[in-house]
Write an enzyme that holds these catalytic residues in place. Structure first.
Site, short mmCIF file in Angstrom:
data_model
loop_
_atom_site.label_atom_id
_atom_site.label_comp_id
_atom_site.label_asym_id
_atom_site.label_seq_id
_atom_site.Cartn_x
_atom_site.Cartn_y
_atom_site.Cartn_z
N CYS A 186 79.09 49.71 39.10
CA CYS A 186 78.38 50.58 38.18
C CYS A 186 76.87 50.54 38.36
O CYS A 186 76.24 49.48 38.23
CB CYS A 186 78.70 50.20 36.74
SG CYS A 186 77.90 51.31 35.54
N ARG A 207 74.23 50.10 34.68
CA ARG A 207 74.33 48.91 33.85
C ARG A 207 73.07 48.54 33.05
O ARG A 207 73.14 47.67 32.19
CB ARG A 207 74.76 47.72 34.70
CG ARG A 207 76.20 47.76 35.13
CD ARG A 207 76.58 46.55 35.96
NE ARG A 207 76.33 46.77 37.39
CZ ARG A 207 76.44 45.82 38.30
NH1 ARG A 207 76.73 44.57 37.95
NH2 ARG A 207 76.23 46.09 39.58
N TRP A 253 77.38 58.59 30.37
CA TRP A 253 77.07 59.96 30.78
C TRP A 253 77.26 60.04 32.29
O TRP A 253 77.40 59.01 32.97
CB TRP A 253 75.65 60.38 30.35
CG TRP A 253 74.58 59.41 30.73
CD1 TRP A 253 73.99 59.25 31.96
CD2 TRP A 253 73.96 58.47 29.85
NE1 TRP A 253 73.06 58.25 31.91
CE2 TRP A 253 73.00 57.76 30.63
CE3 TRP A 253 74.11 58.15 28.50
CZ2 TRP A 253 72.20 56.75 30.10
CZ3 TRP A 253 73.31 57.15 27.96
CH2 TRP A 253 72.38 56.46 28.74
N GLU A 266 78.32 62.76 40.85
CA GLU A 266 79.77 62.59 40.62
C GLU A 266 80.44 63.97 40.56
O GLU A 266 81.54 64.17 41.08
CB GLU A 266 80.03 61.85 39.32
CG GLU A 266 79.50 60.43 39.27
CD GLU A 266 79.81 59.78 37.97
OE1 GLU A 266 80.97 59.35 37.78
OE2 GLU A 266 78.92 59.68 37.11
C1 HEM Z 1 75.68 55.21 30.60
C2 HEM Z 1 75.79 55.88 31.73
C3 HEM Z 1 76.58 55.41 32.93
C4 HEM Z 1 76.39 55.90 34.17
C5 HEM Z 1 75.37 56.96 34.60
C6 HEM Z 1 77.34 55.25 35.04
C7 HEM Z 1 77.46 55.53 36.40
C8 HEM Z 1 78.53 55.12 37.16
C9 HEM Z 1 78.91 55.69 38.43
C10 HEM Z 1 78.19 56.84 39.12
C11 HEM Z 1 80.00 55.02 38.86
C12 HEM Z 1 80.76 55.26 40.17
C13 HEM Z 1 81.94 56.15 39.74
C14 HEM Z 1 82.67 56.79 40.91
O1 HEM Z 1 82.07 56.89 41.99
O2 HEM Z 1 83.83 57.21 40.70
C15 HEM Z 1 80.31 54.02 37.87
C16 HEM Z 1 81.36 53.12 38.00
C17 HEM Z 1 81.75 52.29 36.96
N1 HEM Z 1 81.17 52.18 35.73
FE1 HEM Z 1 79.47 53.05 35.10
N2 HEM Z 1 78.08 54.34 34.32
C18 HEM Z 1 77.66 54.43 33.02
C19 HEM Z 1 78.19 53.73 31.95
C20 HEM Z 1 79.29 52.87 32.03
C21 HEM Z 1 79.93 52.25 30.89
C22 HEM Z 1 79.54 52.49 29.42
C23 HEM Z 1 80.91 51.45 31.38
C24 HEM Z 1 81.89 50.57 30.66
C25 HEM Z 1 81.65 50.05 29.46
C26 HEM Z 1 80.88 51.58 32.84
C27 HEM Z 1 81.74 50.91 33.70
C28 HEM Z 1 81.93 51.28 35.02
C29 HEM Z 1 83.02 50.77 35.84
C30 HEM Z 1 84.07 49.74 35.43
C31 HEM Z 1 82.90 51.40 37.08
C32 HEM Z 1 83.83 51.22 38.32
C33 HEM Z 1 84.98 52.22 38.18
C34 HEM Z 1 85.99 52.13 39.33
O3 HEM Z 1 86.07 51.04 39.95
O4 HEM Z 1 86.67 53.15 39.58
N3 HEM Z 1 79.88 52.43 33.20
N4 HEM Z 1 79.40 54.09 36.84
N1 LIG Z 2 79.62 58.17 34.75
C1 LIG Z 2 80.76 57.65 34.76
N2 LIG Z 2 81.48 57.65 35.92
C2 LIG Z 2 82.58 56.87 36.19
C3 LIG Z 2 82.64 55.54 35.81
C4 LIG Z 2 83.80 54.79 36.08
C5 LIG Z 2 84.85 55.36 36.78
C6 LIG Z 2 84.76 56.69 37.17
C7 LIG Z 2 85.93 57.30 37.90
N3 LIG Z 2 86.01 56.65 39.19
C8 LIG Z 2 87.22 57.01 39.90
C9 LIG Z 2 86.95 58.31 40.62
C10 LIG Z 2 88.23 58.84 41.22
C11 LIG Z 2 88.23 58.25 42.63
C12 LIG Z 2 86.82 57.82 42.90
N4 LIG Z 2 86.04 58.10 41.70
C13 LIG Z 2 83.65 57.45 36.88
C14 LIG Z 2 81.35 57.03 33.56
C15 LIG Z 2 82.62 57.15 33.06
C16 LIG Z 2 82.79 56.40 31.86
C17 LIG Z 2 81.66 55.71 31.51
S1 LIG Z 2 80.42 56.03 32.59
#
Ligand code: HEM
Ligand SMILES: N=C(Nc1cccc(CNC[C@@H]2CCCN2)c1)c1cccs1
Length: 360
Positions: free
Chosen positions: A64, A67, A235, A240
């Protein structure tokens, strides 16, 4: 059982230290937990422990980039909800509260955890709001990533309109029973029509996307307790939507159509028509969200915020772990500082983890 006890004491020690409790207060809590463990084989987090644990889990999410704001997340404690209707109502509340008419509030709702391999609640959606995908002999309508889940929803009796942007229902399963589906009330959903700041014909593509991402299928682990239903939202980062959801060939596959609209010469890769179309598509996404008053962040600003997160963590005496390949944005990655350093991909807990699909 003592596996949970050791995870519990590791979590509680770190959590109580961060919350400024004295060693005495930690000690008495540890004794209370070990007593509850002996009596019931598990233990129950206080709302404060759950709140801080969910934030620590975000802080530990290696993939993420967002963070920096980990401490500001709102945690809704819904561990008392036991029926599908109660869970659905809690989700409607989360959707409305977090959307906040566009000024998005990062929020998580935590439902009752697993106990003795019993799963009280499971949400079958990948995201609470997502578009359906349909595949027939003529081709695909909607989001290809949703084809399997859409079929599942249809088996459960749900019927979509077969447009490219049908909002899927919530699918909620309690106590391993047959899941129930619920249409989401329209007042819970904000969508953004995609237009371009200078190219008026962009609206001819008839693109839109939902404003708020709510991840619903990850497991929140805190101190040895598994919260398998704990949907969270933040958000979007513009890429994405603009560089993946709309651009991937296995998603909405829009680059050729955008290039055509821009009148680009696509006869040679070296003309970089894909790259030019990609930038205009991402510019349109950021412009449209901003114009609609829905929170979004561009990948350059997000990288700067992540840099600030790294500095704050260093001051707090914690080292930042990360997954480099996920932290770099899919557009212009080398223009961010992230690209030019490496991150230890060590998995700490509390954290959010993938879990097996609840359906086959
Ligand atoms: C507040 C704005 C936030 C932004 C802009 C953001 C942005 C992102 C982005 C761009 C990704 C990569 C997603 C992808 O490529 O599919 C990501 C992954 C992730 N984010 Fe954040 N995030 C935010 C908030 C959060 C919150 C609130 C949580 C949990 C409480 C969180 C937990 C995670 C997790 C667990 C992943 C990995 C998901 C996976 O492995 O598929 N994020 N985030
Ligand atoms: N901006 C966000 N993006 C996000 C975060 C966690 C996971 C994902 C979805 N990831 C899985 C997708 C589907 C395959 C690769 N990307 C999106 C957020 C989603 C929920 C909180 S932040």
């Amino acid at each position: 059982m003592n596996a949970i006890l050791s995870k519990a004491s590791i979590f509680l020690s770190e959590c109580y230290k961060e919350l400024g409790y004295s060693p005495m207060e930690l000690e008495s809590r540890l004794q209370e937990v070990s007593r509850e463990m002996k009596e019931t084989g598990t233990y129950t987090h206080t709302t404060e422990e759950l709140r801080h644990g969910a934030k620590m889990a975000w802080r530990n999410s290696n993939r993420c980039i967002g963070r920096l704001f980990w401490e500001s997340m709102h945690v809704l404690d819904e561990r008392e909800a036991t029926t599908e209707d109660q869970v659905a109502e809690a989700l409607y509340y989360h959707l409305k509260y977090a959307t906040n008419a566009g000024k998005i509030i990062p929020t998580i709702t935590v439902f009752k955890p697993v106990y003795n391999k019993k799963v009280p609640v499971r949400i079958w959606n990948h995201q609470l709001i997502r578009y359906a995908g349909y595949e027939n002999e003529k081709g695909i309508i909607g989001d290809p990533a949703s084809i399997a889940f859409t079929k599942k929803c249809q088996e459960l009796g749900w019927q979509g309109k077969e447009t490219p942007f049908d909002i899927l229902p919530l699918v909620i399963q309690c106590d391993h029973k047959e899941p129930k589906w619920f249409d989401i009330p329209k007042e819970c959903i904000v969508e953004v029509a995609i237009t371009h700041p200078t190219i008026n014909s962009f609206s001819d593509l008839k693109l839109k996307w939902y404003g708020v991402p709510f991840i619903a299928d990850m497991r929140l682990e805190v101190g040895g307790i598994d919260y398998v239903a704990a949907p969270f939202n933040g958000w979007y980062m513009g890429t994405e939507i603009g560089a993946r959801n709309f651009a991937d060939e296995s998603r909405y596959h829009m680059l050729p159509k955008v290039a055509e609209l821009l009148g680009l010469d696509c006869r040679k890769e070296a003309y970089l028509w894909r790259d030019e179309a990609l930038v205009e598509l991402n510019r349109a996404v950021l412009y449209s969200f901003k114009d609609a008053g829905v929170s979004i962040v561009d990948h350059h600003t997000a990288a700067k915020q992540f840099k600030h997160f790294e500095e704050k963590e260093h001051e707090a005496g914690r080292s930042v772990t990360g997954t480099w390949s996920w932290l770099i944005p899919p557009v212009s990655p080398a223009t961010t500082h992230i690209f030019h350093k490496d991150y230890e991909d060590k998995v700490l807990t509390p954290n959010y983890f993938y879990q097996d699909l609840p359906y086959d």
